[in-house]
Design an enzyme around this catalytic site. Sequence first.
Site, PDB file in Angstrom:
ATOM      1  N   GLY A  20     -15.834   2.091 -33.639  1.00  0.00           N
ATOM      2  CA  GLY A  20     -14.985   2.864 -32.729  1.00  0.00           C
ATOM      3  C   GLY A  20     -14.949   4.337 -33.120  1.00  0.00           C
ATOM      4  O   GLY A  20     -15.034   5.226 -32.273  1.00  0.00           O
ATOM      5  N   ARG A  24     -17.178   7.131 -38.550  1.00  0.00           N
ATOM      6  CA  ARG A  24     -17.716   5.915 -39.175  1.00  0.00           C
ATOM      7  C   ARG A  24     -19.201   5.776 -38.855  1.00  0.00           C
ATOM      8  O   ARG A  24     -19.980   5.271 -39.664  1.00  0.00           O
ATOM      9  CB  ARG A  24     -16.994   4.669 -38.658  1.00  0.00           C
ATOM     10  CG  ARG A  24     -15.675   4.431 -39.285  1.00  0.00           C
ATOM     11  CD  ARG A  24     -15.860   3.825 -40.678  1.00  0.00           C
ATOM     12  NE  ARG A  24     -14.551   3.598 -41.258  1.00  0.00           N
ATOM     13  CZ  ARG A  24     -14.308   3.482 -42.548  1.00  0.00           C
ATOM     14  NH1 ARG A  24     -15.288   3.554 -43.421  1.00  0.00           N
ATOM     15  NH2 ARG A  24     -13.104   3.281 -42.985  1.00  0.00           N
ATOM     16  N   ARG A  43     -18.947  15.435 -26.801  1.00  0.00           N
ATOM     17  CA  ARG A  43     -17.533  15.081 -27.020  1.00  0.00           C
ATOM     18  C   ARG A  43     -17.276  14.584 -28.444  1.00  0.00           C
ATOM     19  O   ARG A  43     -16.330  13.814 -28.682  1.00  0.00           O
ATOM     20  CB  ARG A  43     -17.070  14.008 -26.020  1.00  0.00           C
ATOM     21  CG  ARG A  43     -16.980  14.549 -24.605  1.00  0.00           C
ATOM     22  CD  ARG A  43     -16.575  13.496 -23.625  1.00  0.00           C
ATOM     23  NE  ARG A  43     -16.515  14.076 -22.295  1.00  0.00           N
ATOM     24  CZ  ARG A  43     -15.404  14.255 -21.601  1.00  0.00           C
ATOM     25  NH1 ARG A  43     -14.255  13.898 -22.096  1.00  0.00           N
ATOM     26  NH2 ARG A  43     -15.442  14.794 -20.402  1.00  0.00           N
ATOM     27  N   ARG A  87     -20.576  -4.501 -32.365  1.00  0.00           N
ATOM     28  CA  ARG A  87     -19.399  -3.691 -32.691  1.00  0.00           C
ATOM     29  C   ARG A  87     -18.982  -3.986 -34.129  1.00  0.00           C
ATOM     30  O   ARG A  87     -18.903  -5.157 -34.535  1.00  0.00           O
ATOM     31  CB  ARG A  87     -18.261  -4.034 -31.720  1.00  0.00           C
ATOM     32  CG  ARG A  87     -16.905  -3.590 -32.189  1.00  0.00           C
ATOM     33  CD  ARG A  87     -15.866  -3.580 -31.093  1.00  0.00           C
ATOM     34  NE  ARG A  87     -14.502  -3.630 -31.612  1.00  0.00           N
ATOM     35  CZ  ARG A  87     -13.892  -2.649 -32.273  1.00  0.00           C
ATOM     36  NH1 ARG A  87     -14.520  -1.509 -32.510  1.00  0.00           N
ATOM     37  NH2 ARG A  87     -12.653  -2.788 -32.707  1.00  0.00           N
ATOM     38  N   SER A  90     -12.206  -2.506 -36.609  1.00  0.00           N
ATOM     39  CA  SER A  90     -11.058  -3.014 -37.355  1.00  0.00           C
ATOM     40  C   SER A  90     -10.149  -3.753 -36.372  1.00  0.00           C
ATOM     41  O   SER A  90     -10.269  -3.594 -35.153  1.00  0.00           O
ATOM     42  CB  SER A  90     -10.306  -1.864 -38.024  1.00  0.00           C
ATOM     43  OG  SER A  90      -9.849  -0.967 -37.043  1.00  0.00           O
ATOM     44  N   ASP A 204      -4.874  -4.104 -40.666  1.00  0.00           N
ATOM     45  CA  ASP A 204      -3.413  -4.164 -40.738  1.00  0.00           C
ATOM     46  C   ASP A 204      -2.953  -5.550 -40.297  1.00  0.00           C
ATOM     47  O   ASP A 204      -3.663  -6.240 -39.567  1.00  0.00           O
ATOM     48  CB  ASP A 204      -2.754  -3.070 -39.891  1.00  0.00           C
ATOM     49  CG  ASP A 204      -3.288  -3.004 -38.485  1.00  0.00           C
ATOM     50  OD1 ASP A 204      -4.482  -2.662 -38.320  1.00  0.00           O
ATOM     51  OD2 ASP A 204      -2.553  -3.314 -37.549  1.00  0.00           O
ATOM     52  N   ARG A 217     -10.509  -0.097 -47.028  1.00  0.00           N
ATOM     53  CA  ARG A 217     -11.171  -0.134 -45.717  1.00  0.00           C
ATOM     54  C   ARG A 217     -12.660   0.178 -45.863  1.00  0.00           C
ATOM     55  O   ARG A 217     -13.495  -0.426 -45.222  1.00  0.00           O
ATOM     56  CB  ARG A 217     -10.511   0.861 -44.757  1.00  0.00           C
ATOM     57  CG  ARG A 217      -9.245   0.299 -44.130  1.00  0.00           C
ATOM     58  CD  ARG A 217      -8.866   1.044 -42.869  1.00  0.00           C
ATOM     59  NE  ARG A 217      -8.481   2.418 -43.127  1.00  0.00           N
ATOM     60  CZ  ARG A 217      -7.282   2.800 -43.531  1.00  0.00           C
ATOM     61  NH1 ARG A 217      -6.334   1.914 -43.704  1.00  0.00           N
ATOM     62  NH2 ARG A 217      -7.009   4.072 -43.743  1.00  0.00           N
TER      63      ARG A 217
HETATM   64  N1  HPA Z   1      -3.793  -3.046 -32.451  1.00  0.00           N
HETATM   65  C1  HPA Z   1      -4.868  -2.729 -31.722  1.00  0.00           C
HETATM   66  N2  HPA Z   1      -6.010  -2.418 -32.266  1.00  0.00           N
HETATM   67  C2  HPA Z   1      -6.123  -2.423 -33.590  1.00  0.00           C
HETATM   68  C3  HPA Z   1      -5.043  -2.754 -34.397  1.00  0.00           C
HETATM   69  C4  HPA Z   1      -3.832  -3.081 -33.790  1.00  0.00           C
HETATM   70  O1  HPA Z   1      -2.846  -3.370 -34.460  1.00  0.00           O
HETATM   71  N3  HPA Z   1      -5.460  -2.659 -35.681  1.00  0.00           N
HETATM   72  C5  HPA Z   1      -6.755  -2.294 -35.656  1.00  0.00           C
HETATM   73  N4  HPA Z   1      -7.161  -2.157 -34.394  1.00  0.00           N
END
Ligand code: HPA
Length: 235
Positions: A20, A24, A43, A87, A90, A204, A217
């Site tokens: 994303g 990265r 962009r 993809r 995270s 997370d 990470r």
């Molecule tokens: N929500 C949506 N996308 C995410 C999250 C989340 O908590 N953590 C990592 N990508």
Amino acid sequence: MSIHLAASPGQIAPVVLMPGDPLRAKWIAETFLEDAQCYNNVRGMLGYTGNWQGRPVSVQGSGMGQPSLSIYANELFSEYDVQSVVRVGSCGALTDRLVLRDVVIASGACTDSSMNRIAFEGLDYAPVADFGLLRAAVDAAERRGTSVHVGLLFSSDSFYAARPELTARMVDYGVLAIEMEASALYTLAAKYGRKALAICTVSDHIVTGEQTTATEREQTFSDMVEIALSAALRD
Ligand code: HPA
């Protein structure tokens, strides 16, 4: 050149890894690829092509959310003849079956997005991973001794959920983690007859509130990138 990608035809490899975060993409290119060349900065959505174990591969940032990913995935498939997109992202764990830094390989992706509802005129399309890529990723993880979870992601349009109780309903039906892109990627790969897979590390934990540190990470991201490269370039 396409509208959002500055690459000339042939500058993007048939296999693309898609994080994303565009930074990265830069980090993956600099850390894992040989002779990486940047082909896109439109962009700030960085894209690179280089070699991994002597095979060409590109890394293209997608941005956050399904509308952003869809722009890049559409153009990769329709303008650059890309065959496989993996993809590498995270996700937030939704269940205590997962712990921080776990790797989730998405067999399929649920969504609250209206994109498919509009495309399928109210019917529910089921976006799923390419089975060959999925199996190759699981095999690669096993060879490396990295344990992975295979199951459903929830690709939400909202990072800050307006109705978190609906996320809880998803968990009741077996969803493992939340992120924001996989569903659109799987749908577009199907539309163009190409292959896609989403692999995410838990950054997370929605249940416990824990978060990974930046160093953690990076380490887990490395494991995931190596799994993704071995799966995508297996033959
Ligand atoms: N929500 C949506 N996308 C995410 C999250 C989340 O908590 N953590 C990592 N990508």
